[in-house]
Design an enzyme around this catalytic site. Structure first.
Site, short mmCIF file in Angstrom:
data_model
loop_
_atom_site.label_atom_id
_atom_site.label_comp_id
_atom_site.label_asym_id
_atom_site.label_seq_id
_atom_site.Cartn_x
_atom_site.Cartn_y
_atom_site.Cartn_z
N SER A 108 -16.45 1.19 10.88
CA SER A 108 -14.67 0.35 11.61
C SER A 108 -15.04 1.48 12.88
O SER A 108 -15.33 2.99 12.76
CB SER A 108 -13.74 0.66 10.20
OG SER A 108 -12.39 1.31 10.99
N SER A 109 -14.26 1.22 13.60
CA SER A 109 -14.57 1.82 15.05
C SER A 109 -13.00 3.32 14.76
O SER A 109 -13.03 4.07 15.50
CB SER A 109 -14.02 1.56 16.25
OG SER A 109 -12.37 1.01 16.10
N CYS A 110 -12.62 3.30 13.30
CA CYS A 110 -11.91 4.61 13.60
C CYS A 110 -12.79 5.71 12.66
O CYS A 110 -12.52 7.05 12.66
CB CYS A 110 -10.65 4.34 12.11
SG CYS A 110 -11.43 3.80 10.14
N TYR A 137 -9.92 6.79 5.24
CA TYR A 137 -11.01 5.69 5.70
C TYR A 137 -11.62 6.30 6.21
O TYR A 137 -13.18 5.79 5.39
CB TYR A 137 -9.87 4.53 6.06
CG TYR A 137 -10.60 3.44 6.07
CD1 TYR A 137 -10.49 2.37 5.10
CD2 TYR A 137 -10.78 3.08 8.24
CE1 TYR A 137 -10.94 0.91 5.39
CE2 TYR A 137 -11.12 1.67 7.84
CZ TYR A 137 -11.74 0.61 6.23
OH TYR A 137 -12.33 -0.54 6.93
N LYS A 141 -15.72 5.44 5.26
CA LYS A 141 -17.29 5.04 6.32
C LYS A 141 -18.16 5.58 7.35
O LYS A 141 -19.22 5.63 7.07
CB LYS A 141 -16.64 4.31 7.09
CG LYS A 141 -15.11 2.91 6.91
CD LYS A 141 -15.65 2.07 6.14
CE LYS A 141 -15.17 0.75 5.81
NZ LYS A 141 -16.28 -0.25 4.56
N HIS A 180 -2.56 -4.86 9.43
CA HIS A 180 -3.39 -4.58 10.44
C HIS A 180 -2.06 -5.41 11.53
O HIS A 180 -1.30 -6.54 11.67
CB HIS A 180 -4.57 -4.76 11.17
CG HIS A 180 -5.30 -4.00 10.11
ND1 HIS A 180 -6.07 -4.27 9.42
CD2 HIS A 180 -5.90 -2.70 10.60
CE1 HIS A 180 -7.36 -3.67 8.73
NE2 HIS A 180 -6.49 -2.50 9.45
P1 GDP Z 1 -4.95 0.95 14.07
O1 GDP Z 1 -5.89 0.79 15.03
O2 GDP Z 1 -5.34 1.53 12.63
O3 GDP Z 1 -3.82 2.09 14.05
O4 GDP Z 1 -4.00 -0.19 12.73
P2 GDP Z 1 -2.93 -1.11 13.32
O5 GDP Z 1 -3.43 -2.67 13.36
O6 GDP Z 1 -2.19 -0.99 11.66
O7 GDP Z 1 -1.96 -0.53 14.16
C1 GDP Z 1 -2.15 -1.16 15.72
C2 GDP Z 1 -1.08 -0.07 16.84
O8 GDP Z 1 0.15 -1.70 16.53
C3 GDP Z 1 -0.84 0.85 15.80
O9 GDP Z 1 -0.27 1.71 17.37
C4 GDP Z 1 0.57 0.07 15.21
O10 GDP Z 1 1.49 1.18 15.51
C5 GDP Z 1 1.24 -0.93 16.21
N1 GDP Z 1 1.45 -1.90 15.77
C6 GDP Z 1 3.03 -2.59 16.04
N2 GDP Z 1 3.39 -3.59 15.86
C7 GDP Z 1 3.10 -3.38 14.74
C8 GDP Z 1 2.68 -4.12 13.00
O11 GDP Z 1 3.40 -5.60 13.01
N3 GDP Z 1 1.85 -3.80 12.15
C9 GDP Z 1 0.88 -3.02 12.39
N4 GDP Z 1 0.35 -2.80 10.93
N5 GDP Z 1 1.01 -2.29 13.40
C10 GDP Z 1 1.44 -2.27 14.42
#
Ligand code: GDP
Length: 310
Positions: A108-110, A137, A141, A180
């Site tokens: 994962s890119s994280c 996580y 990874k 996500h």
């Molecule tokens: P990340 O890439 O590991 O941060 O994973 P996410 O896909 O969960 O979140 C990406 C970004 O989208 C973060 O800045 C969240 O705060 C924002 N975000 C906005 N709305 C949502 C939502 O409904 N669900 C999630 N998971 N993230 C959200």
């Protein structure tokens, strides 16, 4: 990889695994092995060893993982670390012990430092502190990719690792809190549209930048890597383009057909400010993504509606 090679896709019911299966079938691979969690618990080392001893497996895609969005990761760090490290070490070591010809491990890119220079090159790994919301996580990874790299470098195993950017597509988890951003947001916009609500709340400030790859583009890349790539160093898979969460929300609004307002809930975490992968290496192998964000979201939304995901 021959068309009749025995290929085990670990995690075949997940977003990535199900797409790999679809693509392998399309390309004519006809000897695919899948195991449900009830049939094979990947957290159980003895069961994993028994499975590999009883089945002569040539190729393995390791797409099984405990995954979730920013809230799930941040609130269940221990489970994310323990389960992912255990699944990975069980499967990777079994591949070594049972002479699997090639293993492709999914990361994962994280894994990269929170403040890595952008776009993030593969060489940025372990050059700085991780983003705290997904540290568990990421550590799992990183351990898995290092285990593959060491088997490859020091023991001549064809064990390779791909690091995809944020993924989406058919087969995603549309849970309201644990998912996500794309499936979580899609659900919220869809519900707002069907209930005629005047606004949709998006988590965080809307400012973080993210890169989104359609899972079928990833699966094409993974099959290409399985067929051609044998470098011990991990390789990034992304689109090379990113957008802000606020821009994503605008695109989502038009995809779903919601006409109200968008507001931001800054009590929710933003996570890392930017996560754009440098994809120079995979582009040189002849792969490039086919879906634009708009077309990928349109197709995913149709799939979600048709498959009652909301
Ligand atoms: P990340 O890439 O590991 O941060 O994973 P996410 O896909 O969960 O979140 C990406 C970004 O989208 C973060 O800045 C969240 O705060 C924002 N975000 C906005 N709305 C949502 C939502 O409904 N669900 C999630 N998971 N993230 C959200």
């Amino acid at each position: 990889m021959e068309k009749n090679s025995t290929v085990f896709v670990a995690g075949h019911r997940g977003l990535v695994g199900s797409s790999i299966i679809r693509k392998l079938r399309e390309k004519g691979y006809n000897n695919l092995i899948c195991q449900t969690r009830q049939e094979l618990d990947l957290l159980n080392q003895a069961a994993v060893n028994r499975f590999f001893a009883e089945n002569r497996i040539d190729f393995v895609f390791l797409a099984a993982a405990k995954v979730g969005g920013i809230l799930a990761n941040a609130t269940h760090q221990t489970e994310f670390l323990y389960q992912n490290i255990t699944i990975a070490t069980n499967v990777i070591q079994a591949c070594a012990d049972h002479n699997v010809k090639k293993l492709l491990n999914l990361g994962s890119s994280c894994i990269y430092p929170k403040l890595a220079p952008q776009p993030i090159q593969e060489e940025s790994l372990l050059t700085g502190p991780l983003e705290p919301t997904n540290e568990g996580y990421a550590i799992a990874k990183i351990a898995a990719l290092k285990l593959c790299e060491m088997h490859n470098r020091y023991h001549g195993r064809c064990f390779i690792s791909a690091m995809p950017t944020n993924l989406y597509g058919p087969g995603d988890n549309f849970h309201p809190e644990l998912s996500h951003v794309i499936p979580g947001m899609m659900r919220r916009f869809h519900q707002a549209k069907t209930k005629n609500l005047s606004e949709v709340t998006v988590w965080g400030s809307g400012k973080p930048l993210r890169e989104f790859l359609h899972v079928d583009d990833l699966a094409d890349a993974l099959i290409l890597l399985m067929e051609t790539y044998n470098n011990p160093s991990h390789i990034n898979v992304g689109t090379g383009k990113d957008c802000s969460i606020a821009e994503l929300a605008e695109t989502m609004k038009s995809v779903v057909g919601f006409t109200g307002r968008i507001t931001f809930d800054t009590s929710k975490p933003d996570g890392t400010p930017r996560k754009l992968l440098d994809i120079t290496k995979i582009l040189k192998l002849g792969w490039s993504p086919k879906h634009s964000l708009q077309s990928g979201l349109d197709q995913t939304y149709r799939w979600a509606v048709e498959n009652n995901q909301f």
